[in-house]
Structure formats: structure tokens, C-alpha cells
Design a protein around this motif. Sequence first.
Motif, mmCIF file in Angstrom:
data_model
loop_
_atom_site.group_PDB
_atom_site.id
_atom_site.type_symbol
_atom_site.label_atom_id
_atom_site.label_comp_id
_atom_site.label_asym_id
_atom_site.label_seq_id
_atom_site.Cartn_x
_atom_site.Cartn_y
_atom_site.Cartn_z
ATOM 1 N N ILE A 1 84.719 -3.744 51.988
ATOM 2 C CA ILE A 1 84.681 -2.718 50.933
ATOM 3 C C ILE A 1 83.881 -3.231 49.736
ATOM 4 C CG2 ILE A 1 86.063 -1.397 49.295
ATOM 5 C CD1 ILE A 1 88.286 -1.293 51.346
ATOM 6 N N GLY A 2 84.108 -4.493 49.345
ATOM 7 C CA GLY A 2 83.380 -5.059 48.223
ATOM 8 C C GLY A 2 81.882 -5.116 48.479
ATOM 9 N N ILE A 3 81.503 -5.561 49.694
ATOM 10 C CA ILE A 3 80.087 -5.625 50.051
ATOM 11 C C ILE A 3 79.467 -4.237 50.043
ATOM 12 C CG2 ILE A 3 78.465 -6.176 51.917
ATOM 13 C CD1 ILE A 3 80.365 -8.447 52.717
ATOM 14 N N PHE A 4 80.196 -3.255 50.545
ATOM 15 C CA PHE A 4 79.712 -1.871 50.579
ATOM 16 C C PHE A 4 79.463 -1.352 49.167
ATOM 17 C CE2 PHE A 4 80.772 2.743 50.715
ATOM 18 C CZ PHE A 4 79.673 3.164 51.462
ATOM 19 N N LEU A 5 80.387 -1.626 48.249
ATOM 20 C CA LEU A 5 80.245 -1.151 46.873
ATOM 21 C C LEU A 5 79.095 -1.862 46.163
ATOM 22 C CD1 LEU A 5 84.007 -0.885 45.821
ATOM 23 C CD2 LEU A 5 82.427 0.994 46.274
ATOM 24 N N ILE A 6 78.908 -3.160 46.448
ATOM 25 C CA ILE A 6 77.788 -3.899 45.848
ATOM 26 C C ILE A 6 76.456 -3.323 46.322
ATOM 27 C CG2 ILE A 6 76.593 -6.135 45.854
ATOM 28 C CD1 ILE A 6 79.337 -7.458 45.806
ATOM 29 N N ILE A 7 76.379 -2.989 47.611
ATOM 30 C CA ILE A 7 75.147 -2.398 48.160
ATOM 31 C C ILE A 7 74.859 -1.064 47.486
ATOM 32 C CG2 ILE A 7 74.106 -1.385 50.229
ATOM 33 C CD1 ILE A 7 75.543 -3.535 51.858
ATOM 34 N N ILE A 8 75.896 -0.235 47.301
ATOM 35 C CA ILE A 8 75.707 1.059 46.633
ATOM 36 C C ILE A 8 75.222 0.852 45.194
ATOM 37 C CG2 ILE A 8 76.922 3.080 45.726
ATOM 38 C CD1 ILE A 8 78.650 3.070 48.179
ATOM 39 N N ALA A 9 75.830 -0.114 44.491
ATOM 40 C CA ALA A 9 75.430 -0.388 43.104
ATOM 41 C C ALA A 9 73.972 -0.823 43.035
ATOM 42 C CB ALA A 9 76.341 -1.454 42.507
ATOM 43 N N CYS A 10 73.556 -1.697 43.954
ATOM 44 C CA CYS A 10 72.165 -2.168 43.975
ATOM 45 C C CYS A 10 71.206 -1.027 44.304
ATOM 46 C CB CYS A 10 72.009 -3.295 44.990
ATOM 47 S SG CYS A 10 72.851 -4.826 44.514
ATOM 48 N N LEU A 11 71.628 -0.110 45.186
ATOM 49 C CA LEU A 11 70.777 1.037 45.534
ATOM 50 C C LEU A 11 70.570 1.946 44.324
ATOM 51 C CD1 LEU A 11 72.054 2.013 49.114
ATOM 52 C CD2 LEU A 11 69.820 1.068 48.505
ATOM 53 N N PHE A 12 71.640 2.182 43.569
ATOM 54 C CA PHE A 12 71.507 3.016 42.369
ATOM 55 C C PHE A 12 70.630 2.336 41.331
ATOM 56 C CE2 PHE A 12 75.216 5.494 43.818
ATOM 57 C CZ PHE A 12 74.768 6.770 43.515
ATOM 58 N N LEU A 13 70.747 1.007 41.226
ATOM 59 C CA LEU A 13 69.901 0.274 40.301
ATOM 60 C C LEU A 13 68.434 0.364 40.730
ATOM 61 C CD1 LEU A 13 70.348 -1.418 37.747
ATOM 62 C CD2 LEU A 13 70.341 -3.460 39.183
ATOM 63 N N ALA A 14 68.190 0.284 42.039
ATOM 64 C CA ALA A 14 66.826 0.415 42.546
ATOM 65 C C ALA A 14 66.298 1.833 42.328
ATOM 66 C CB ALA A 14 66.787 0.065 44.034
ATOM 67 N N LEU A 15 67.186 2.834 42.424
ATOM 68 C CA LEU A 15 66.774 4.221 42.199
ATOM 69 C C LEU A 15 66.305 4.434 40.760
ATOM 70 C CD1 LEU A 15 69.436 6.322 44.153
ATOM 71 C CD2 LEU A 15 66.970 6.293 44.544
ATOM 72 N N LEU A 16 66.864 3.667 39.838
ATOM 73 C CA LEU A 16 66.437 3.763 38.442
ATOM 74 C C LEU A 16 64.942 3.466 38.318
ATOM 75 C CD1 LEU A 16 67.078 3.897 35.360
ATOM 76 C CD2 LEU A 16 67.556 1.457 35.485
ATOM 77 N N PHE A 17 64.495 2.384 38.970
ATOM 78 C CA PHE A 17 63.079 2.007 38.911
ATOM 79 C C PHE A 17 62.226 2.965 39.750
ATOM 80 C CE2 PHE A 17 65.477 -1.858 38.044
ATOM 81 C CZ PHE A 17 64.860 -2.305 36.899
ATOM 82 N N TYR A 18 62.784 3.455 40.867
ATOM 83 C CA TYR A 18 62.052 4.408 41.707
ATOM 84 C C TYR A 18 61.849 5.732 40.973
ATOM 85 C CZ TYR A 18 60.788 7.230 45.778
ATOM 86 O OH TYR A 18 60.142 8.049 46.653
ATOM 87 N N GLU A 19 62.869 6.121 40.198
ATOM 88 C CA GLU A 19 62.775 7.364 39.418
ATOM 89 C C GLU A 19 61.673 7.273 38.382
ATOM 90 O OE1 GLU A 19 65.695 10.206 36.722
ATOM 91 O OE2 GLU A 19 66.163 8.102 37.022
ATOM 92 N N LYS A 20 61.525 6.106 37.772
ATOM 93 C CA LYS A 20 60.465 5.917 36.796
ATOM 94 C C LYS A 20 59.103 6.055 37.465
ATOM 95 C CE LYS A 20 57.260 3.387 34.709
ATOM 96 N NZ LYS A 20 56.041 2.844 35.346
ATOM 97 N N LYS A 21 58.967 5.503 38.658
ATOM 98 C CA LYS A 21 57.715 5.576 39.399
ATOM 99 C C LYS A 21 57.380 7.021 39.749
ATOM 100 C CE LYS A 21 55.421 3.799 43.544
ATOM 101 N NZ LYS A 21 55.561 2.964 44.764
ATOM 102 N N LYS A 22 58.402 7.801 40.070
ATOM 103 C CA LYS A 22 58.206 9.205 40.466
ATOM 104 C C LYS A 22 58.262 10.178 39.293
ATOM 105 C CE LYS A 22 57.800 9.161 44.965
ATOM 106 N NZ LYS A 22 56.571 9.705 45.586
ATOM 107 N N LYS A 23 58.264 9.649 38.049
ATOM 108 C CA LYS A 23 58.366 10.494 36.848
ATOM 109 C C LYS A 23 59.695 11.245 36.821
ATOM 110 C CE LYS A 23 53.382 11.265 36.558
ATOM 111 N NZ LYS A 23 52.313 12.266 36.381
#
Length: 231
Positions: free
Chosen positions: A209-231
Motif C-alpha cells: 500500500i505504501g509503495i502504491f501511494l508513493i507511486i501515485i504521488a510521484c505520478l502527480f508530481l510528474a504531471l505537474l511538469f507535464y502540464e507545464k509542457k502542455k500549457k
Amino acid sequence: RREDSKYSWIGCLLTILLIMGLAWSSHASSSEQIIGFLTHFVHVIAVTVWVGILIVISWFSKNHENWLQFLRWFTPIAISCVLLTVASGIVLMTFVIDLSQYPDSWMVDYGQFLLIKHILIVGLLAYAVVNGILIRRRLWEDETFNPVPWVKAESLVALLIFSATAAMSQQSPPSADTLKHEGLSFLFELFYQGQYYSGMDVQMSVNSIGIFLIIIACLFLALLFYEKKKK
């Protein structure tokens, strides 16, 4: 009277006096009067300069025509303030809790608000990287790009951190007496439904469960930078 700078300096002086009062009444000052006061004062001054400019620029700027010129002087100030904030923040923690027993503080409200604050800081620093570095490159390529919404988002995260800090100031620092008189926090009892005993230690453990939640958190953090790239 905007044409007279002395009124601005008077406002700055009054703000500094307010910060001194805040630092004098803090947990750190009650623990180590002089050192605690000075550390808390430096901490709040650094945050005020950094986030204060950020909020004023993001919500009250008329346009973004001179944004690169703004970043040229604000970025060094922001970096300096972040370093001061982190260093003084770590020292402030030592006045209240033993850093080696930081997870144990999560059993009470103070420690949980502190944890929430630290998690929010990760998001704030991610926005700071976007606004201070990535958007600068974007503006070199496209002068019409509007960075203001991104800075507003950063300021909103900062306000959430202020809210967590305000909640901490209303709670008793973690100790054996805190658990004895106030008991376990609601969130701790919600996540941990086992038997509590005096002197119990909270330890980090790795599970699915902890690993799953860490992966989700990292994905959302990566989406932050992806969102900037996509305006």
C-alpha cells in the motif's frame, strides 16, 4: 500616498514588529528564549519576503510584460529565502522534538500538521522550480506565454502551508504529557487501529500500500511538469 516612500517604510517597520511578536510567543522562544526567538524571527522574515513578493506579484500585477526582468532579481532572493527557511526550520524543529523521533510525533496533532506541512513544501518547491527555471526558458522562446496562473498556484500552496503552520501553533508539542492529557490524534487512530501502549515507537515500514501511494504521488508530481509542457 504612493509618491512618498516613507509610508512604505513605516508599513515594513510595523510588519517587522508583528513578526517579532509572533517569534517571541512561539514554541521555540518558550523553550530557548533568545536563540529560539532569533531563529523563529529569521524563519518568518525569510518566508515573508519570499511568499509576500510572490503573492503581491501573482495576484496584483497588471500584466506579465516584464516577467523576465522580475525573475532576474526575484530568483536569487527566493533561493536565498528558501535556504534560510529550510535551515531555520530544521533548527526550530530541534526545539520542539528530537529529530530522530520525528515519526513518533505523528501520534499527536502537532506532529501530523508538521508532516502535512513538510509534504506541502515538496509541492511548493516543485512549483518554484517550474516558475523560477522552466518558465524562464519558456519566456525566452515565447514572450506571449502567461506565467501568472502558475505563480498563483504556487501562492495557493504557500497559503496551505501557512494554514498548517497556524494549526501547529494551536497544538501542544509532542511529549509524554501531551499523549497523557490529550490522547492520540483522530488521524492516527483512523490509520492505526491497533493497541496503543505507553512508549510505543512509530517506525517507517515498506509494504504494498505504501509503495502504491508513493507511486501515485510521484505520478502527480510528474504531471505537474507535464502540464507545464502542455500549457
